[in-house]
Design an enzyme around this catalytic site. Structure first.
Site, PDB file in Angstrom:
ATOM      1  N   ASP A 148     -10.418  61.602  63.141  1.00  0.00           N
ATOM      2  CA  ASP A 148     -11.860  60.499  63.286  1.00  0.00           C
ATOM      3  C   ASP A 148     -12.734  60.444  64.400  1.00  0.00           C
ATOM      4  O   ASP A 148     -12.593  60.290  64.997  1.00  0.00           O
ATOM      5  CB  ASP A 148     -10.708  59.515  63.446  1.00  0.00           C
ATOM      6  CG  ASP A 148     -11.257  57.862  62.724  1.00  0.00           C
ATOM      7  OD1 ASP A 148     -12.076  58.164  62.266  1.00  0.00           O
ATOM      8  OD2 ASP A 148     -10.785  57.205  62.378  1.00  0.00           O
ATOM      9  N   GLY A 182      -9.674  52.128  63.581  1.00  0.00           N
ATOM     10  CA  GLY A 182     -10.114  50.707  62.856  1.00  0.00           C
ATOM     11  C   GLY A 182      -8.373  50.087  62.680  1.00  0.00           C
ATOM     12  O   GLY A 182      -8.140  49.238  63.758  1.00  0.00           O
ATOM     13  N   SER A 183      -8.016  51.076  61.458  1.00  0.00           N
ATOM     14  CA  SER A 183      -6.176  50.359  61.675  1.00  0.00           C
ATOM     15  C   SER A 183      -5.751  51.068  63.118  1.00  0.00           C
ATOM     16  O   SER A 183      -4.590  50.163  63.560  1.00  0.00           O
ATOM     17  CB  SER A 183      -6.010  51.370  60.014  1.00  0.00           C
ATOM     18  OG  SER A 183      -6.121  52.326  60.936  1.00  0.00           O
ATOM     19  N   CYS A 241      -8.044  51.108  56.190  1.00  0.00           N
ATOM     20  CA  CYS A 241      -9.112  52.029  57.031  1.00  0.00           C
ATOM     21  C   CYS A 241      -9.936  51.531  57.562  1.00  0.00           C
ATOM     22  O   CYS A 241     -10.416  50.420  57.088  1.00  0.00           O
ATOM     23  CB  CYS A 241      -9.470  53.256  55.740  1.00  0.00           C
ATOM     24  SG  CYS A 241     -10.752  54.441  56.609  1.00  0.00           S
ATOM     25  N   GLY A 242      -9.990  51.038  58.891  1.00  0.00           N
ATOM     26  CA  GLY A 242     -10.990  50.171  59.656  1.00  0.00           C
ATOM     27  C   GLY A 242     -11.819  50.664  58.782  1.00  0.00           C
ATOM     28  O   GLY A 242     -13.615  49.586  58.904  1.00  0.00           O
ATOM     29  N   HIS A 243     -12.679  52.373  59.021  1.00  0.00           N
ATOM     30  CA  HIS A 243     -13.799  52.101  59.459  1.00  0.00           C
ATOM     31  C   HIS A 243     -14.410  51.791  58.168  1.00  0.00           C
ATOM     32  O   HIS A 243     -15.709  51.914  58.103  1.00  0.00           O
ATOM     33  CB  HIS A 243     -13.684  53.698  59.926  1.00  0.00           C
ATOM     34  CG  HIS A 243     -14.214  54.905  59.375  1.00  0.00           C
ATOM     35  ND1 HIS A 243     -12.793  55.124  58.658  1.00  0.00           N
ATOM     36  CD2 HIS A 243     -14.904  54.819  58.194  1.00  0.00           C
ATOM     37  CE1 HIS A 243     -13.048  56.016  57.825  1.00  0.00           C
ATOM     38  NE2 HIS A 243     -14.294  56.410  57.539  1.00  0.00           N
TER      39      HIS A 243
HETATM   40  O1  LIG Z   1     -10.565  53.576  60.849  1.00  0.00           O
HETATM   41  C1  LIG Z   1      -9.609  53.904  60.134  1.00  0.00           C
HETATM   42  O2  LIG Z   1      -8.707  52.708  60.098  1.00  0.00           O
HETATM   43  C2  LIG Z   1      -9.429  54.764  59.989  1.00  0.00           C
HETATM   44  N1  LIG Z   1     -10.727  55.772  60.563  1.00  0.00           N
HETATM   45  C3  LIG Z   1      -9.501  57.268  59.132  1.00  0.00           C
HETATM   46  C4  LIG Z   1      -8.919  56.929  59.592  1.00  0.00           C
HETATM   47  C5  LIG Z   1      -8.281  55.519  59.317  1.00  0.00           C
HETATM   48  O3  LIG Z   1      -8.003  55.291  58.272  1.00  0.00           O
END
Ligand SMILES: O=C(O)[C@H]1NCC[C@@H]1O
Length: 405
Positions: free
Chosen positions: A306, A311-312, A87-89
């Site tokens: 999201d 991020g991913s 999870c990027g965020h």
């Molecule tokens: O930023 C992300 O990678 C994530 N945000 C919610 C779903 C992903 O895991």
């Protein structure tokens, strides 16, 4: 905390201890034994359908070997597969939190990080490595010196805090495309309204990995208008977020239930990562010099939306863009979500910074066959929102696992 509006509930204490030699084993153990705790933390009445969590795991095999500073398990709303692999965020939020905490029972290596320089005053960034289920993720956090009450001469490590005015960035695990311009006809059991009414004959889409697998599809391929951007279409009422959610629900179900697509969900070294996490619907524009950014809406887990640009998903999309010849190594691109586009702030910047070759483990290809991938850097801003303590009272049946309406 939130990153571009997407929540991260950081669980710092109280999650039951997890048995397992590796972080992935601990993730399996959590799924088998403590899924009710995960649900309690995500669902109503304490959370909501789109809640997201990051459970800190102090002891992992990479922390022990010195390759990481702390581990994390990510979690969300899915009824069965509730622990995600990247999870990027949340990584952006964790970067700030881990610098700001002074509690070494939460982050035992916090003060060791600061040893990277003795001159605290000139310190601009602190780098730490988070062990996520998909692997080691290096996070660079801009820092400043706390200038609160009292004089501290000279400033020391306990006064270093994250600087919210500058973006946190991370370098993720090797990201790569596994399916470029796949074409699929959608069988009648999976049809949705817009596909049928646009008399679609099939869909073109891509599959890529950025710590988790995503199918990436242009909005017009789902049967929605090709002529305007997603944000404009939603503002003007040409279609709705619920209709995109419904379309991607069917599309995901089709991909998950159709065996030929499993071949695109192959990871060179880790079977635990081989599942489809989300569908990212992108604007019908992309990567030309006239475009300033590209909106992508990520529907992940059990169709959570999201709020952030994912991020991913940015890692997956940046690697895909290189494989498709749309971007080159080191080219930056702005990735917007619905929220960041509408609010005009918080977009993620992504760029592939290195080409790497991962050695295949021999499950599908000959052992050690090189697998081409990219390290992608993603940057964004995260902010604190609140701190809470949860309790579960004896006799509280509804609150035990919570619920989602
Ligand atoms: O930023 C992300 O990678 C994530 N945000 C919610 C779903 C992903 O895991």
């Amino acid at each position: 905390m939130h990153t571009a509006g997407e929540p991260t509930r950081i669980i710092i204490k109280g999650f039951p201890s997890l048995v397992g030699k590796t972080l992935l084993d601990k993730r399996t153990y959590a799924k088998l034994h403590y899924d009710s705790v995960r649900k309690r933390l995500m669902n109503e009445p304490r959370g909501h359908f789109d809640m997201y969590g990051a459970i800190l795991i102090q002891d992992t095999e990479l922390v022990q070997s010195g390759e990481a500073d702390i581990g994390v398990l990510f979690c969300h709303n899915a009824p069965l597969e509730g622990f995600s692999t990247m999870c990027g965020h949340a990584t952006i939020a964790l970067g700030r939190f881990l610098i700001d905490t002074r509690d070494t029972s939460i982050f035992p290596r916090r003060f060791l990080l600061m040893d990277q320089t003795s001159d605290v005053v000139d310190l601009d960034h602190v780098t730490l490595t988070i062990h996520a289920p998909c692997g080691a993720v290096s996070v660079s956090v801009p820092v400043t010196i706390f200038k609160g009450s009292g004089s501290h001469e000279p400033p020391d490590k306990s006064l270093i805090m994250s600087d919210p005015s500058r973006p946190v960035s991370f370098l993720s695990v090797p990201s790569f495309a596994t399916g470029i311009d796949i074409f699929a006809e959608i069988p009648s059991a999976y049809l949705w309204k817009e596909y049928t009414s646009a008399s679609m004959k099939g869909i073109h889409f891509d599959i890529a990995f950025g710590g988790a697998f995503y199918a990436i599809v242009n909005v017009d391929q789902l049967g929605f208008s090709p002529d305007i951007s997603i944000t404009k279409a939603l503002q003007q009422g040409s279609y709705t977020l619920s209709s995109l959610k419904e379309a991607t629900r069917y599309f995901k179900k089709f991909l998950v239930e159709t065996s030929e697509f499993r071949n695109y969900l192959r990871h060179p070294t880790s079977p635990d990562l081989e599942y489809l996490y989300g569908i990212i619907v992108v604007d019908p524009i992309g990567y030309t010099s006239n475009d300033q950014s590209n909106v992508g809406i990520c529907f992940f887990a059990d169709q959570q939306v999201d709020r952030s640009p994912c991020g991913s998903g940015v890692c997956a999309r940046a690697a895909l863009a290189i494989s498709k010849g749309k971007l080159a190594l080191h080219d930056s691109w702005t990735y917007d979500s619905l929220v960041t586009k509408t609010k005009g702030e918080g977009a993620f910047i992504g760029r592939a910074v290195e080409e790497v070759k991962v050695r295949h483990d021999g499950r599908y290809l000959e052992k050690d066959t090189p697998w081409e991938a990219y390290i992608v850097e993603v940057s964004g801003y995260a902010y604190y929102t609140d701190a809470s303590t949860f309790v579960l009272e004896e006799g509280d049946g509804i609150g035990r696992e919570g619920f989602i309406l």
